[in-house]
Design an enzyme around this catalytic site. Structure first.
Site, PDB file in Angstrom:
ATOM      1  N   HIS A 134      42.954  57.324  40.456  1.00  0.00           N
ATOM      2  CA  HIS A 134      41.616  56.767  40.280  1.00  0.00           C
ATOM      3  C   HIS A 134      40.613  57.835  40.731  1.00  0.00           C
ATOM      4  O   HIS A 134      40.918  58.659  41.604  1.00  0.00           O
ATOM      5  CB  HIS A 134      41.522  55.525  41.171  1.00  0.00           C
ATOM      6  CG  HIS A 134      40.251  54.744  41.059  1.00  0.00           C
ATOM      7  ND1 HIS A 134      39.092  55.115  41.702  1.00  0.00           N
ATOM      8  CD2 HIS A 134      39.957  53.603  40.399  1.00  0.00           C
ATOM      9  CE1 HIS A 134      38.144  54.226  41.446  1.00  0.00           C
ATOM     10  NE2 HIS A 134      38.637  53.294  40.649  1.00  0.00           N
ATOM     11  N   ASP A 211      46.693  55.898  48.380  1.00  0.00           N
ATOM     12  CA  ASP A 211      45.646  55.007  47.898  1.00  0.00           C
ATOM     13  C   ASP A 211      46.337  53.702  47.530  1.00  0.00           C
ATOM     14  O   ASP A 211      46.985  53.596  46.490  1.00  0.00           O
ATOM     15  CB  ASP A 211      44.966  55.655  46.684  1.00  0.00           C
ATOM     16  CG  ASP A 211      44.039  54.691  45.961  1.00  0.00           C
ATOM     17  OD1 ASP A 211      44.011  53.507  46.310  1.00  0.00           O
ATOM     18  OD2 ASP A 211      43.344  55.155  45.030  1.00  0.00           O
ATOM     19  N   GLN A 214      45.725  49.151  44.781  1.00  0.00           N
ATOM     20  CA  GLN A 214      46.413  48.255  43.835  1.00  0.00           C
ATOM     21  C   GLN A 214      47.782  47.812  44.350  1.00  0.00           C
ATOM     22  O   GLN A 214      48.498  47.113  43.640  1.00  0.00           O
ATOM     23  CB  GLN A 214      46.572  48.947  42.469  1.00  0.00           C
ATOM     24  CG  GLN A 214      45.272  49.329  41.804  1.00  0.00           C
ATOM     25  CD  GLN A 214      44.439  48.122  41.359  1.00  0.00           C
ATOM     26  OE1 GLN A 214      44.918  46.985  41.328  1.00  0.00           O
ATOM     27  NE2 GLN A 214      43.184  48.372  41.020  1.00  0.00           N
ATOM     28  N   LYS A 237      40.159  43.283  46.344  1.00  0.00           N
ATOM     29  CA  LYS A 237      41.269  43.188  45.383  1.00  0.00           C
ATOM     30  C   LYS A 237      42.395  42.304  45.921  1.00  0.00           C
ATOM     31  O   LYS A 237      43.405  42.109  45.256  1.00  0.00           O
ATOM     32  CB  LYS A 237      41.809  44.586  45.071  1.00  0.00           C
ATOM     33  CG  LYS A 237      40.798  45.475  44.345  1.00  0.00           C
ATOM     34  CD  LYS A 237      41.415  46.792  43.986  1.00  0.00           C
ATOM     35  CE  LYS A 237      40.405  47.857  43.643  1.00  0.00           C
ATOM     36  NZ  LYS A 237      39.701  47.650  42.387  1.00  0.00           N
ATOM     37  N   CYS A 375      37.997  54.015  35.479  1.00  0.00           N
ATOM     38  CA  CYS A 375      37.747  55.017  36.540  1.00  0.00           C
ATOM     39  C   CYS A 375      38.967  55.920  36.731  1.00  0.00           C
ATOM     40  O   CYS A 375      39.300  56.303  37.865  1.00  0.00           O
ATOM     41  CB  CYS A 375      37.363  54.367  37.870  1.00  0.00           C
ATOM     42  SG  CYS A 375      35.889  53.355  37.754  1.00  0.00           S
TER      43      CYS A 375
END
Ligand code: C6P
Length: 417
Positions: A134, A211, A214, A237, A375
């Protein structure tokens, strides 16, 4: 009443009908039709428990934290620090000193770039990312490279949307100062087998940032078991509020890092001659924090834990399998990203139909998906596409919603194809 008893059926599976009643927004209509919210990778929805926790705080206990001896300030501080402890437990950090509240994944990564990288990286040093990232895990490193003269290296991906491990390992060099990788790709859903990548980096003494934007909402994440050095994620999220997120950092690294923003709460003593910084985690939390956001995030964690991350992962995987089967029946549909290990994200294109037109037609049918580059423009560039359509599922989604998506895609194809 304990939510587990209500939301998990006798068979141990999630009771999705009961769960859906916890999410007020899922009852609304869009353009006169029931809402099918399939844009969870962009932001999930909130259960009433999260909304109530924040309202209750504002109605009863709001004051600034860490600053007052009065009752409200102490209550607010207890709630805020209680939320930090919930986060610690949720990701199994060793200590709450390793849990820093930030605005979200983006801010967490920028914090590491500016506080870990900027003071110590120099010309010739390398930061290794993958082609799947991302923008939040690309641009902060590019900025750091401009500031320090370091170089950004990029591990390639395969046609199925997996990070090429051998190419990654070959790119690890004596000059690699940090590896920064997605745990789960937002654009394709690929679950990166991060253990292998972390082991390769750590064998060379290279710290690893993951990261986890998700990943955290969809699977059990244990930072000690992963043995990563930094882990970033966002509240919105994972059924929590917007504007709050977390940077987990290994205490020894955080201790050595200077603060990245100055102000109140991050100091022990200030004079014009000398300022003494506060300890962890406050050293990195200058100014009044998002108190209600942290409390909401704590409530979201309680909610997810009451369902069980393993049950959530299983329910979402079943939705993914079903969606793959059903979407394969749409003529001209091409899946983008076909890794064997995927979170419940499906990216696709349809012959002769622009993804943005698809998104608009689907909205007219009450179906919310995301269209665009997500993104992650390098991923689009890799596949030679300007954009994809992306449906992303949460544990509160149903097969019937996937059926509506598929019907709407048939309609779109008939109109535009
Ligand atoms: N992805 C999506 O639709 P923030 O905005 O800071 O909460 O999260 C940024 C971010 C970082 N990494 C990954 C893997 C992400 O998926 C995201 C956010 C959303 O895919 C909005 S662009």
């Amino acid at each position: 009443m304990n939510a587990v008893h209500v939301l998990v059926s006798d068979s141990g599976a999630l009771d999705v009908d009961a769960i859906r009643r916890d999410f007020p927004v899922l009852e609304r209509k869009v353009r006169g039709l029931p809402l099918s919210y399939l844009d969870n990778a962009a932001s999930s929805q909130r259960p009433r428990a999260v909304i109530d926790a924040m309202s209750h705080y504002y109605e009863n206990s709001h004051a600034n934290v860490h600053r007052g001896v009065h009752t409200l300030s102490q209550e607010a501080t207890d709630l805020f620090e209680g939320a930090r402890e919930k986060v610690r437990r949720f990701v199994n950090a060793r200590s709450t000193r390793e849990v820093i509240f930030v605005r979200g994944t983006t801010e967490a990564i920028n914090l590491v770039a500016q506080s870990y990288g900027r003071p110590t990286f120099g010309p010739g040093d390398e930061i290794l990312v993958s082609w799947l990232e991302h923008h939040a895990n690309i641009v902060p490193w590019q900025m750091l490279c401009q500031q320090t003269g370091a170089t950004l290296k990029v591990a390639p991906i395969t046609q199925s949307g997996e990070v090429d491990f051998d190419a990654f390992a070959a790119l690890l060099s004596p000059r690699t100062r940090l590896v920064a990788l997605a745990h789960v790709s937002n654009a394709l859903g690929t679950v990166i087998p991060v253990h292998r990548f972390i082991a390769a980096a750590r064998a060379r003494g290279v710290p690893v940032l993951l990261d986890g934007a998700q990943a955290v909402p969809h699977m059990k994440v244990d930072v000690q078991e992963l043995d990563c050095d930094f882990y970033a994620f966002s509240g919105h999220k994972m059924c929590g509020p917007t504007g709050i997120g977390v940077l987990y950092g290994r205490e020894s690294l955080l201790n050595a890092m200077p603060p990245w923003q100055g102000g109140g709460d991050m100091i022990l003593a200030v004079s014009f001659e000398k300022t003494v910084y506060n300890g962890l985690p406050y050293k990195f939390e200058a100014g009044t924090p998002d108190i209600a956001g942290a409390i909401g995030l704590g409530a979201a964690i309680d909610y997810l834990e009451s369902l069980g991350m393993e049950r959530i992962a299983a329910a979402e995987h079943a939705l993914l399998v079903y969606a793959n089967e059903r979407l394969a029946t749409v003529p001209g549909l091409r899946f983008v990203g076909t890794a064997p290990e995927k979170a419940a994200v499906v990216s696709f294109t349809i012959d002769k139909v622009h993804p943005h037109d698809l998104g608009t037609i689907l909205d007219h049918e009450g179906v919310a998906i995301r269209t665009g580059h997500h993104c992650a423009m390098p991923v689009m560039e890799f596949y030679g596409l300007p954009a994809t359509a992306r449906a992303s599922f949460a544990f509160y989604n149903t097969r019937a919603e996937i059926d509506r998506l598929v019907e709407a895609l048939h309609t779109a194809r008939e109109m535009l194809g």
